[in-house]
Write a protein that holds these residues in place. Structure first.
Motif, short mmCIF file in Angstrom:
data_model
loop_
_atom_site.label_atom_id
_atom_site.label_comp_id
_atom_site.label_asym_id
_atom_site.label_seq_id
_atom_site.Cartn_x
_atom_site.Cartn_y
_atom_site.Cartn_z
N ILE A 50 0.86 -1.18 0.00
CA ILE A 50 0.00 0.00 0.00
C ILE A 50 0.90 1.23 0.00
O ILE A 50 2.01 1.18 0.53
N GLU A 54 -2.35 6.12 -0.07
CA GLU A 54 -3.54 5.28 0.11
C GLU A 54 -3.89 5.14 1.59
O GLU A 54 -5.06 5.16 1.96
N LYS A 57 -5.64 8.30 2.54
CA LYS A 57 -7.03 8.33 2.07
C LYS A 57 -7.92 7.43 2.91
O LYS A 57 -9.05 7.79 3.24
#
Length: 151
Positions: A50, A54, A57
């Motif tokens: 990841i 990300e 978010k």
């Protein structure tokens, strides 16, 4: 549905939520993590890899807070940064599942055993109802968080 039914459900739900928070606080302390880092590690472990963006978010953490989170978890060897050859500015976060499980499994094994024992006392239909509640309640909580974060 009666007021008593709703009141009893709300009380049980609130008590469950509080117990969950207190349990995860205790698990985090035992593992040498903050409660937030423990929960974010659990989120990161759901991914093979990841990016920091990300994570930001997903969590709504600032990029600075994500960097601090990654620094703390990397220091404990629970994840690592991997730089992309084509763009050294881009970093992929790789969870160290083995080390994370070494740290957390001794703590979670007994909890999972007790939870499985509890689940086995319910019928398939009851389990489906409980699962439906958790899934739909989760959607409501996510929507509420989004609404609050966007207002």
């Amino acid at each position: 549905m009666t007021k008593d039914t709703i009141s009893h459900f709300r009380e049980a739900s609130r008590t469950y939520s509080d117990a969950s928070i207190f349990m995860h606080e205790a698990i985090a302390r035992k593992a040498g993590l903050s409660s937030a880092d423990h929960k974010y590690l659990g989120l990161i472990l759901q991914y093979e890899s990841i990016t920091a963006g990300e994570i930001s978010k997903l969590t709504r953490l600032t990029t600075g807070a994500v960097t601090g989170l990654i620094d703390r978890l990397e220091k404990k060897d629970l994840l690592k940064r991997q730089f992309i050859q084509e763009d050294r500015r881009k970093v992929i976060i790789i969870p160290n599942v083995e080390n994370s499980m070494k740290l957390l499994s001794p703590i979670f094994d007994e909890l999972q055993k007790k939870t499985l024992n509890l689940i086995s006392t319910f019928s398939k239909k009851e389990i489906e109802t409980i699962e439906r509640y958790f899934r739909e309640a989760t959607m409501i909580m996510k929507q509420t968080a989004d609404d609050l974060n966007n207002s």
